[in-house]
Scaffold this motif. Structure first.
Motif, mmCIF file in Angstrom:
data_model
loop_
_atom_site.group_PDB
_atom_site.id
_atom_site.type_symbol
_atom_site.label_atom_id
_atom_site.label_comp_id
_atom_site.label_asym_id
_atom_site.label_seq_id
_atom_site.Cartn_x
_atom_site.Cartn_y
_atom_site.Cartn_z
ATOM 1 N N LEU A 1 25.097 -50.736 54.340
ATOM 2 C CA LEU A 1 26.286 -50.385 55.087
ATOM 3 C C LEU A 1 26.708 -48.946 54.814
ATOM 4 C CD1 LEU A 1 27.814 -52.437 56.885
ATOM 5 C CD2 LEU A 1 29.577 -52.456 55.128
ATOM 6 N N LEU A 2 26.571 -48.546 53.543
ATOM 7 C CA LEU A 2 26.973 -47.194 53.162
ATOM 8 C C LEU A 2 26.003 -46.140 53.681
ATOM 9 C CD1 LEU A 2 28.114 -47.570 49.432
ATOM 10 C CD2 LEU A 2 29.537 -46.927 51.368
ATOM 11 N N LEU A 3 24.715 -46.499 53.641
ATOM 12 C CA LEU A 3 23.704 -45.485 53.957
ATOM 13 C C LEU A 3 23.436 -45.327 55.443
ATOM 14 C CD1 LEU A 3 20.834 -45.609 51.332
ATOM 15 C CD2 LEU A 3 22.401 -43.744 51.831
ATOM 16 N N LEU B 1 31.053 -39.321 56.225
ATOM 17 C CA LEU B 1 29.614 -39.513 56.001
ATOM 18 C C LEU B 1 29.210 -39.040 54.605
ATOM 19 C CD1 LEU B 1 28.155 -38.450 59.466
ATOM 20 C CD2 LEU B 1 28.650 -40.729 58.611
ATOM 21 N N LEU C 1 25.688 -53.920 50.877
ATOM 22 C CA LEU C 1 26.639 -52.815 50.742
ATOM 23 C C LEU C 1 25.916 -51.474 50.866
ATOM 24 C CD1 LEU C 1 29.462 -51.742 50.052
ATOM 25 C CD2 LEU C 1 28.892 -51.999 47.645
ATOM 26 N N LEU C 2 24.765 -51.401 50.177
ATOM 27 C CA LEU C 2 23.980 -50.168 50.228
ATOM 28 C C LEU C 2 23.617 -49.819 51.659
ATOM 29 C CD1 LEU C 2 22.294 -47.945 48.758
ATOM 30 C CD2 LEU C 2 20.408 -49.553 48.762
ATOM 31 N N MET D 1 30.286 -41.609 51.982
ATOM 32 C CA MET D 1 29.455 -42.811 52.043
ATOM 33 C C MET D 1 28.130 -42.600 51.332
ATOM 34 S SD MET D 1 30.007 -44.043 55.945
ATOM 35 C CE MET D 1 29.788 -45.811 55.911
ATOM 36 N N ILE E 1 19.998 -37.154 64.390
ATOM 37 C CA ILE E 1 20.492 -35.921 64.996
ATOM 38 C C ILE E 1 19.780 -34.694 64.422
ATOM 39 C CG2 ILE E 1 22.504 -34.443 65.340
ATOM 40 C CD1 ILE E 1 24.224 -36.882 65.450
ATOM 41 N N TYR E 2 19.696 -34.626 63.098
ATOM 42 C CA TYR E 2 19.142 -33.407 62.508
ATOM 43 C C TYR E 2 17.609 -33.378 62.496
ATOM 44 C CZ TYR E 2 18.331 -29.493 59.449
ATOM 45 O OH TYR E 2 17.879 -28.314 58.934
ATOM 46 N N LEU E 3 17.007 -34.379 61.818
ATOM 47 C CA LEU E 3 15.541 -34.391 61.764
ATOM 48 C C LEU E 3 14.954 -34.545 63.158
ATOM 49 C CD1 LEU E 3 14.269 -36.396 58.680
ATOM 50 C CD2 LEU E 3 14.315 -33.935 59.089
ATOM 51 N N PRO F 1 25.209 -45.106 58.408
ATOM 52 C CA PRO F 1 25.786 -44.033 59.247
ATOM 53 C C PRO F 1 25.328 -42.618 58.857
ATOM 54 C CG PRO F 1 27.471 -45.598 58.561
ATOM 55 C CD PRO F 1 26.241 -45.924 57.791
ATOM 56 N N PRO F 2 25.395 -42.242 57.553
ATOM 57 C CA PRO F 2 24.940 -40.876 57.237
ATOM 58 C C PRO F 2 23.465 -40.668 57.540
ATOM 59 C CG PRO F 2 25.837 -41.929 55.258
ATOM 60 C CD PRO F 2 25.964 -42.900 56.371
ATOM 61 N N LEU F 3 22.647 -41.709 57.289
ATOM 62 C CA LEU F 3 21.217 -41.537 57.548
ATOM 63 C C LEU F 3 20.926 -41.453 59.033
ATOM 64 C CD1 LEU F 3 19.111 -43.540 54.978
ATOM 65 C CD2 LEU F 3 19.601 -41.105 55.137
ATOM 66 N N TRP G 1 22.885 -40.134 61.181
ATOM 67 C CA TRP G 1 23.289 -38.778 61.565
ATOM 68 C C TRP G 1 22.222 -37.765 61.168
ATOM 69 C CZ3 TRP G 1 28.118 -37.176 63.730
ATOM 70 C CH2 TRP G 1 28.223 -35.788 63.869
ATOM 71 N N MET G 2 21.877 -37.765 59.872
ATOM 72 C CA MET G 2 20.929 -36.760 59.394
ATOM 73 C C MET G 2 19.520 -37.016 59.928
ATOM 74 S SD MET G 2 22.698 -34.656 57.805
ATOM 75 C CE MET G 2 21.464 -33.585 57.110
ATOM 76 N N GLY G 3 19.145 -38.288 59.996
ATOM 77 C CA GLY G 3 17.788 -38.623 60.403
ATOM 78 C C GLY G 3 17.579 -38.433 61.889
ATOM 79 N N PHE H 1 23.592 -46.841 43.490
ATOM 80 C CA PHE H 1 22.354 -47.599 43.600
ATOM 81 C C PHE H 1 21.116 -46.774 43.258
ATOM 82 C CE2 PHE H 1 25.301 -49.509 46.640
ATOM 83 C CZ PHE H 1 25.273 -50.829 46.204
ATOM 84 N N LEU I 1 16.969 -34.192 52.283
ATOM 85 C CA LEU I 1 17.359 -34.183 53.696
ATOM 86 C C LEU I 1 18.764 -33.604 53.873
ATOM 87 C CD1 LEU I 1 16.887 -35.078 56.625
ATOM 88 C CD2 LEU I 1 17.761 -37.316 56.008
#
Lengths: 253, 308
Positions: B25-27, A65, B22-23, A68, B37-39, B29-31, B33-35, A76, A87
Motif C-alpha cells: 500500500l505504501l509503495l 509520495l 501495508l508495504l 510513503m 511517469i518517469y522511467l 503510489p510512489p512506484l 509515479w516514478m516507474g 521494511f 530510481l
C-alpha cells in the motif's frame, strides 16, 4: 570566496540603477523607481502566481509520495530496495534537460496538452527525493520502538500515525516541503519543456533577459526570485538545525 | 465477533497481521509515479530517438528508423556541438577542481567550531540562491561595461583584459560573449558542488596518518602527495560528476552568456521547439546519457561512489 558572493550583492545594487540600457558599472545614479514599474507589470504578477501554485501543488504531491516511500524503505526489508533508492535519485542525478524532454515526448505521444498539470508532474518528479531524504533521515533517528510501544498500549495504526509518527517527523516534513517548494519555484529547465505558453516566474524572467529595454525591472525581479527561493531553504535549514544534515542534494537541475 | 469490529480496527489489524499488505500500500503510489511517469518517459524518449520525421507532413512516424542518429552524426556541425559541450564540461570540471580543492582543504584542515560553521555557510549560501539569478548576475558582471572591466580599468589593467580577449577560441568581443566568460559563469554556479564532497573526503583523512607521515620524515609536500591526495581523490571524483553532468545538460548558461556556438542542451531545445524535430531532439539528448555513462565508469574506478 568573494567570487561566490559578490555577484549576488551586485544584483541588489543593480536593482536601484538609473541606467536602463547597459550594465554600466558603477551605476550612474540610484533610484527606487524600478520597483514601482516592476510591480505595475501584470504579466509579472501572473507569472509569480503561476509559480506559487505550481510549487504548492508539486510540493503537496511530493510530500505524500515521498513520505510513503520513506516509511516503506525505513520499515521494511525487501528485494529491490537499492533499486528504488536509485530510481528516486535519478531525476536529480541526470541533467534536468533529460527529465524535461522525456516528459515532453510522453505528453506528445499521449496527446496531452502541456499546461498547469504537466508542469506540476515534472516538478513533483524531482521533488519526491527531497522529501524522501529528509523524512527517511528522521525515521532513522527516531527508531521504531516508539511505534511498537504505542501499539502495545492499544493504539491502532491510525492513532499511532496521528499521535506518535506524525509529530516526530513534522519538522522533517516541513523542511522537505520547504526545500521542494524552493526547488520547484526556481526550476527552469524542466519547465521549458513541460509548459506550453504558460510562464512561471523563472521563464518570464528568462524571456525578459533578452529585452534590451527596462533592464532594471529584470534586476528587481531577480531580487524577488532570490528572496522567495532563499527564505524557505534557510527556514528548512533552521528546522533541521540540530538534528541531521539537510538533504537538499543536487539542487537546480 | 470479528464482524462487529469497526472497519478502522479491522484495517489496522490487517496491516499488523500482514505487513506485506501495508508495504504494498505504501509503495504502490510512489512506484507508479516514478516507474510509469518517469522511467516510462525516459524509455519513451529512447523510442523517440529511433523514430523519424515524415518529410512531407512534418509528423513523427512511429516506426523504427536510424534517421535521427544518422542526421546527428553525419553533420559536422552537430559533431562540433557534441565536442564543444564535452570540452566545456571537462574544462569547467578541471577549473572547479583547481579552485575548489584549496578552499575545501582550508576548511577541512584549518577551521574549527564557529569558524568552520561560518565557512560551511559561505559555501552553502550560493548553493541556495536562485540558479537563474546567479546566471544573470554572471552576465551582468562580465558585460562589456560591467564590474569586471571597470575593475580592470581601475587597476590600469585594461590592456591585459584586451589581450586576454584577443586570444583565439577563449576570447571574444567582451567577457560576456566569450567562452572564457561562459566557463567563468559555469564555475561560479557549480563550484559549491565540487567543494562540499571534497571537504567530506578530506575530513575523513585520519589525522594520525598525517602525523605518522611527518614522524617518518616526510616533508609536507610528500605527505600531501602520498597520503592526503590519494585519500581525497574519491571526493574530487564525486564533485566532478556533478560539475561534469550539470555542464553537459545545461542550456541556460550558453544561451545567456558566451559565444553563439550551440551546446547539446540548446540543440535539444531548438529541435523540439522551433525545428519541431522531436526524434532528433531525442537523439541529441541520448548523447549526454552515453557520455555521462562513460564518465561514471571512469570515475567509479577512482572510488567516486564511496564519497557521494
Amino acid at each position: 570566496m568573494a567570487f561566490l558572493h559578490l555577484p549576488i550583492l551586485i544584483i541588489v545594487l543593480y536593482a536601484f540603477t538609473t541606467e536602463d540600457r547597459t550594465y554600466q558599472f558603477p551605476p550612474p545614479g540610484l533610484t527606487v523607481a524600478w520597483f514601482a514599474k516592476a510591480f505595475a507589470r501584470s504579466d509579472m504578477w501572473a507569472a509569480l502566481s503561476l509559480s506559487l501554485q505550481v510549487a504548492a501543488v508539486a510540493t503537496l504531491i511530493a510530500l505524500v509520495l515521498g513520505t510513503m516511500v520513506a516509511a516503506a524503505m525505513y520499515r521494511f526489508q525487501f528485494l529491490g530496495k537499492d533499486l528504488i533508492a536509485a530510481l528516486l535519485i535519478l531525476p536529480i542525478a541526470l541533467p534536468g534537460i533529460l527529465t524535461g524532454i522525456a516528459l515532453l515526448t510522453t505528453f506528445k505521444r499521449l496527446a496531452i496538452e502541456p499546461g498547469f498539470w504537466t508542469i506540476v508532474v515534472g516538478h513533483a518528479t524531482f521533488c519526491i527525493v527531497t522529501v524522501y531524504n529528509n523524512v527517511v533521515a528522521r525515521f532513522r533517528r527516531t527508531g521504531y520502538s516508539q511505534v511498537e510501544a504505542s501499539m502495545d498500549l492499544g493504539a491502532d495504526y491510525f492513532k499511532t500515525w496521528r499521535f506518535v509518527v506524525l509529530p516526530s517527523i513534522a519538522t522533517a516534513l516541513l523542511a522537505g516541503g520547504m526545500l521542494s517548494f524552493a526547488l520547484s519555484f526556481d526550476e527552469v529547465i524542466v519547465t521549458t519543456f513541460t509548459a506550453a505558453d504558460q510562464k512561471t516566474l523563472p521563464i518570464w524572467f528568462l524571456s525578459e533577459l533578452f529585452r534590451p529595454r527596462e533592464r532594471p525591472i529584470t534586476n528587481v525581479v531577480a531580487l524577488f526570485v532570490m528572496l522567495i527561493t532563499f527564505l524557505p531553504i534557510v527556514l528548512a535549514q533552521w528546522l533541521t538545525r540540530d538534528t541531521d544534515d539537510l538533504h537538499g542534494g543536487g539542487k537546480t537541475t | 465477533m470479528v464482524a462487529t469490529k469497526p472497519l478502522r480496527r479491522r484495517i489496522s489489524d490487517l496491516f499488523y497481521l500482514r505487513p506485506s499488505f501495508l508495504l504494498l500500500l505504501l509503495l504502490t503510489p510512489p512506484l507508479l509515479w516514478m516507474g510509469i511517469i518517469y522511467l516510462g518517459s525516459l524509455f519513451n524518449l529512447l523510442l523517440y530517438s529511433f523514430y523519424s520525421l515524415n518529410d512531407f507532413t512534418g509528423q513523427v512516424e512511429y516506426r523504427f528508423s536510424l534517421t535521427a542518429f544518422k542526421q546527428l552524426f553525419s553533420s559536422p556541425a552537430n559533431i562540433d556541438v557534441v565536442l564543444r559541450t564535452t570540452l566545456m564540461a571537462l574544462a569547467v570540471t578541471l577549473l572547479c577542481a583547481l579552485i575548489g580543492f584549496p578552499i575545501a582543504y582550508y576548511i577541512a584542515f584549518y577551521t574549527r567550531g564557529a569558524s568552520r560553521t561560518f565557512w560551511y555557510l559561505m559555501v552553502l549560501l550560493p548553493l541556495w540562491s536562485s540558479y537563474l539569478v546567479k546566471v544573470y548576475a554572471g552576465r551582468l558582471i562580465l558585460a562589456q561595461e560591467g564590474v569586471v572591466s571597470w575593475l580592470f580599468n581601475l587597476l590600469g589593467l585594461g590592456g591585459l583584459l584586451e589581450a586576454i580577449l584577443n586570444i583565439p577560441v577563449i576570447g571574444g568581443s567582451s567577457l560576456s560573449s566569450s567562452y572564457l566568460g561562459m566557463a567563468t559563469v559555469f564555475v561560479y554556479v557549480w563550484l559549491p558542488y565540487m567543494i562540499l564532497p571534497v571537504i567530506a573526503s578530506l575530513e575523513r583523512v585520519p589525522r594520525s596518518l598525517i602525523q605518522a607521515s611527518a614522524d617518518l620524515g616526510a616533508k609536507p609536500r610528500q605527505t600531501f602527495w602520498k597520503v592526503i591526495w590519494p585519500l581525497a581523490i574519491p571526493g574530487v571524483a564525486a564533485g566532478s560528476i556533478f560539475t561534469f553532468s550539470l555542464t553537459l545538460g545545461d542550456y541556460i548558461i550558453p544561451q545567456v552568456v558566451g559565444q553563439p556556438g550551440f551546446f547539446i542542451g540548446q540543440m535539444v531545445y531548438i529541435q523540439q521547439g522551433t525545428a519541431g524535430n522531436l526524434p532528433l531532439a531525442a537523439a541529441f539528448s541520448v548523447v549526454p546519457i552515453g557520455i555521462i555513462a562513460l564518465y561514471l565508469i571512469f570515475m567509479r574506478r577512482l572510488g567516486a561512489f564511496d564519497a557521494l
